[in-house]
Design an enzyme around this catalytic site. Structure first.
Site, PDB file in Angstrom:
ATOM      1  N   SER A 157     -37.562  -7.619 -17.189  1.00  0.00           N
ATOM      2  CA  SER A 157     -37.567  -6.397 -16.396  1.00  0.00           C
ATOM      3  C   SER A 157     -36.774  -5.299 -17.109  1.00  0.00           C
ATOM      4  O   SER A 157     -36.969  -5.061 -18.290  1.00  0.00           O
ATOM      5  CB  SER A 157     -37.030  -6.666 -14.984  1.00  0.00           C
ATOM      6  OG  SER A 157     -37.220  -5.561 -14.139  1.00  0.00           O
ATOM      7  N   HIS A 158     -35.860  -4.633 -16.405  1.00  0.00           N
ATOM      8  CA  HIS A 158     -35.136  -3.493 -16.966  1.00  0.00           C
ATOM      9  C   HIS A 158     -33.880  -3.916 -17.726  1.00  0.00           C
ATOM     10  O   HIS A 158     -33.114  -3.063 -18.172  1.00  0.00           O
ATOM     11  CB  HIS A 158     -34.738  -2.542 -15.849  1.00  0.00           C
ATOM     12  CG  HIS A 158     -33.806  -3.168 -14.844  1.00  0.00           C
ATOM     13  ND1 HIS A 158     -34.231  -4.107 -13.951  1.00  0.00           N
ATOM     14  CD2 HIS A 158     -32.481  -3.007 -14.617  1.00  0.00           C
ATOM     15  CE1 HIS A 158     -33.198  -4.496 -13.204  1.00  0.00           C
ATOM     16  NE2 HIS A 158     -32.134  -3.837 -13.584  1.00  0.00           N
ATOM     17  N   ASP A 319     -42.985  -2.577 -13.343  1.00  0.00           N
ATOM     18  CA  ASP A 319     -43.101  -2.980 -11.940  1.00  0.00           C
ATOM     19  C   ASP A 319     -42.151  -2.183 -11.047  1.00  0.00           C
ATOM     20  O   ASP A 319     -42.195  -2.309  -9.822  1.00  0.00           O
ATOM     21  CB  ASP A 319     -42.888  -4.488 -11.771  1.00  0.00           C
ATOM     22  CG  ASP A 319     -41.461  -4.950 -12.029  1.00  0.00           C
ATOM     23  OD1 ASP A 319     -40.678  -4.186 -12.632  1.00  0.00           O
ATOM     24  OD2 ASP A 319     -41.141  -6.094 -11.646  1.00  0.00           O
ATOM     25  N   GLU A 402     -38.871  -2.810  -2.066  1.00  0.00           N
ATOM     26  CA  GLU A 402     -37.490  -3.238  -2.226  1.00  0.00           C
ATOM     27  C   GLU A 402     -36.597  -2.040  -2.527  1.00  0.00           C
ATOM     28  O   GLU A 402     -37.037  -1.061  -3.146  1.00  0.00           O
ATOM     29  CB  GLU A 402     -37.361  -4.232  -3.390  1.00  0.00           C
ATOM     30  CG  GLU A 402     -38.072  -5.541  -3.195  1.00  0.00           C
ATOM     31  CD  GLU A 402     -37.789  -6.486  -4.355  1.00  0.00           C
ATOM     32  OE1 GLU A 402     -37.322  -7.598  -4.104  1.00  0.00           O
ATOM     33  OE2 GLU A 402     -38.028  -6.092  -5.516  1.00  0.00           O
TER      34      GLU A 402
END
Length: 561
Positions: A157-158, A319, A402
Site C-alpha cells: 500500500s502506501h 486503492d 474507511e
C-alpha cells in the site's frame, strides 16, 4: 505528535533507499519462523514488511504462495488467479517468486499484459467479471467455488519504499477474511519452519512460459468499464479541469488512458516511476510514504491546487484517494466520505431502497447523520475493508468507506463494481460531483456542517508493550469504569462493531458530543487513539487527554489482575 523538521520537503539523497541492497536482502536474508517479527502475519491488509528487517523476504513469499495454493485446493477454487503488482522495489522480485510457486502447483495465473503495473481495484474487478457468469449459472451462488477465480496483489500500500506486501483476494473479489488469512498465515509459518521442503517451485524461465501462465489486459478492461460507475459524460460536457498525481503508483498509466478514452480535461502531474520515490515529499515523521491523505506527502499537488477545479491523488496500489479543492485544499478523508455518500444516494436512482452504507467504527459521526437523513441502513464495522466486501458483492451495501481514505461503491445499476478499495473511482467521483452540482466536495462538506454541526477529529499514537497491545485488544466494556468523558456523560462503551458484532480489536467510548476509540497497531509497539468532537478543538483535546488516561488505567487494572 512530533513533526519532523523536513516534513513536506524532498528527502536528501543520502536517506533514499538503496534498491540494490534491498533486493539483495530479499534473496539473502532468511527469516527465523521462531522469531515473532520475522513470521508471516496478516494484518488488516495482507502481510507487510521489509527485507532489511527480515520481515518480507523470498522465504515469506514462497511460503505464502504455497499456502494459498493449498487453500485453493482445499476450497475447490479451480479458476484462474489474477496476479497484480505495484511499483515498490520489492514487488517485482516477489512477483517472480510467486509465479515460480503458482506454476509448479499448476495454477492458471493471469499476468498483466505488457507487464503493466496493476492497481488493486483492477484485480478485484477482473475477479468479479470472470466469476459473474459462473455465479449466475451455478445456482449455488458464492458457495460453489468450482471454476471460480481469485487473486493476489503484491503491494504494501502506501508504506515506505523499503517495504513489500502480499494480499490475497478471494472469489468475491475482496480481501480475504480473518479465518482465511489466519489459515494461510499459519500454514506459511509451518512451511518456513520446515525450511520450505513442502514448497513446490520451478525456475522462473520455465514458469513464465508454462501452459498455465497467461496474459490479461487489466488496464483496458478496467478503463472500458468506468462509464458504468462514473458519469464521465457529465465531466466531459462540463469542461472542468482535473489534475491527478499518481504518486508514482500502479495506476500511473491508467489516467492518461482514461483521459484519452473519455475525452476529459485531465492533467497527469507526473508519470515518473522510481522505486526510491525520491520525488515524494517526506511525511510527518520524516519517512517517505505515498499517502494521499497526508498534507505533507501531498505537498506537490497542494502547491498547484488552484490550477484545477478538482485535483486528486492515489497511493501506490491506487486503492486509496486524496481529494484537493481550490479553497478547502486537501480534504480530510471522513469529510469526503460524507459528501460522497450524500451525493451518491441522491444521484443513483437505479440503486433502489435496498443498499445501505458501510463505515468503520472510527469514522466520523457525520456519516451517521447523513445516513439517517437519507434513511439508509448504516453498517458500523471494524477496521478493515474485508468487512465491506460481502455487502458490496451481494448489494446490501451501496457504499463502503474507511477513515483511512479507502472506499468503493456499486455500479449505476447497483451491481458490484469492486469489492476492494478503489481510489480511482473515488477520485473521479469528485469530478462528477463538481460537474453535476456545480460545487466541489469541499463546498458541499461546508454545507453539511451547517446542517449537522462542524466536527473536529484527530488520530494520535501512544506507546504500548506487546502485552499491553494484547490486553487492549481483549478489553471488555466493564473494564472501563469512568462515567464521564470531557465533561459529558458516557452513553455507550463498545468492543464489538454494531454492524456485525465482530470485535473491533480495542474499545470505543461514546458521549452525545464526541467519542474516542483506542486500538493497537498491528505493526508497531503503539496503540492508536481516534477521537472526534462536535463541540470544539478544546473539547477534542480534552477527549484525547482523558482517553489516554482511561485506557492506561484499564490496562493497568488488567495487568494487576
Amino acid at each position: 505528535m512530533h513533526i519532523h523538521p523536513l516534513a513536506g520537503q524532498l528527502s536528501p539523497d543520502s536517506a533514499l533507499v538503496d534498491v540494490i541492497q534491498l533486493i539483495d536482502a530479499y534473496y539473502k536474508q532468511i527469516p527465523d519462523a521462531q522469531v515473532a517479527a520475522q513470521r508471516v502475519a496478516f494484518g488488516t491488509s495482507g502481510h507487510r514488511g521489509s527485507s532489511f528487517q527480515t520481515s518480507f523476504n523470498e522465504h515469506h513469499v514462497l511460503a505464502i504462495t504455497q499456502a494459498i495454493c493449498e487453500y485453493r485446493q482445499q476450497q475447490g477454487i479451480s479458476g484462474p488467479l489474477f496476479l497484480g503488482i505495484d511499483t515498490h522495489a520489492l514487488s517485482e522480485p516477489a512477483r517472480i517468486s510467486a509465479i515460480e510457486v503458482l506454476a509448479a502447483n499448476g495454477v492458471n495465473v493471469m499476468l498483466s499484459a505488457g507487464d503493466e503495473y496493476t492497481p488493486t481495484p483492477s484485480v478485484s474487478l477482473a475477479i468479479l467479471m470472470y466469476n459473474l457468469d459462473r455465479y449466475a449459472g451455478s445456482g449455488n451462488g458464492i458457495e460453489q467455488n468450482t471454476g471460480l477465480a481469485d487473486g493476489i496483489v503484491i503491494t504494501p500500500s502506501h508504506n515506505p519504499p523499503d517495504n513489500g506486501g502480499f494480499k490475497y483476494n478471494v472469489v468475491n473479489g475482496g480481501p480475504a477474511d480473518t479465518v482465511t488469512t489466519d489459515w494461510i498465515g499459519k500454514r506459511a509459518n509451518e512451511l518456513m519452519a520446515a525450511d520450505l521442503k513442502d514448497v513446490k517451485r520451478m525456475p522462473f524461465e520455465r514458469a513464465i512460459h508454462a501452459d498455465t501462465t497467461h496474459r490479461y489486459d487489466f488496464m483496458n478492461t478496467y478503463v472500458s468499464e468506468l462509464e458504468q460507475i462514473i458519469d464521465l459524460a457529465a465531466i466531459r460536457q462540463s469542461g472542468i479541469r482535473l489534475g491527478v498525481d499518481p504518486l508514482g503508483g500502479a495506476g500511473v498509466h491508467y489516467w492518461g488512458r482514461i483521459a484519452e478514452k473519455y475525452h476529459i480535461d485531465l492533467t497527469v502531474i507526473s508519470d515518473v516511476v522510481d522505486p526510491t520515490f525520491r520525488f515524494m515529499p517526506l511525511d510527518w515523521d520524516g519517512k517517505i510514504r505515498m499517502d494521499p491523505s497526508s498534507p505533507y506527502a501531498m505537498r506537490r499537488l497542494l502547491d498547484i491546487q488552484s490550477d484545477f477545479d478538482i485535483a486528486f491523488a492515489c497511493d501506490t496500489d491506487h486503492d486509496r484517494h486524496g481529494i484537493v479543492t481550490p479553497i478547502a485544499g486537501l480534504m480530510t478523508p471522513d469529510h469526503y466520505l460524507a459528501v460522497a455518500i450524500d451525493y451518491l444516494f441522491q444521484h443513483r436512482p437505479d440503486w433502489g431502497s435496498k443498499p445501505g452504507i458501510g463505515k468503520t467504527v472510527v469514522s466520523s459521526r457525520m456519516i451517521e447523520h447523513v445516513s439517517k437523513r437519507l434513511r439508509r441502513k448504516l453498517y458500523d464495522m471494524p477496521v478493515g475493508f474485508k468487512w465491506f466486501a460481502p455487502g458490496l458483492f451481494d448489494g446490501s451495501l451501496g457504499f463502503g468507506g474507511e477513515e483511512s481514505a479507502g472506499a468503493s461503491f456499486v455500479r449505476m445499476d447497483s451491481s458490484a463494481w469492486t469489492t476492494d478499495k478503489d481510489g480511482i473511482v473515488a477520485a473521479l467521483l469528485a469530478g462528477e460531483i463538481k460537474a453535476k452540482t456545480g460545487r466541489d466536495p469541499g463546498q458541499l462538506y461546508e454545507q453539511l456542517t451547517q446542517e449537522f454541526g462542524k466536527p473536529v477529529s484527530i488520530r494520535v499514537e501512544a506507546a504500548a508493550t506487546p502485552a499491553q497491545k494484547k490486553a487492549l485488544s481483549n478489553l471488555s466494556p466493564q473494564q472501563i469504569t469512568s462515567k464521564l468523558l470531557a465533561g459529558d456523560n458516557i452513553t455507550e462503551i463498545i468492543t464489538t462493531a454494531p454492524g456485525n458484532m465482530s470485535s473491533i480489536g480495542g474499545v470505543k467510548v461514546i458521549t452525545n458530543n464526541g467519542w474516542f476509540a483506542a486500538r493497537p497497531s498491528g505493526t508497531e509497539e503503539i496503540y492508536k487513539i481516534y477521537a472526534e468532537s462536535f463541540k470544539s478543538e478544546e473539547h477534542l483535546n480534552e477527549i484525547v487527554a482523558e482517553a489516554q488516561g482511561i485506557v492506561d488505567l484499564a490496562l493497568l487494572k488488567r495487568e494487576v489482575k
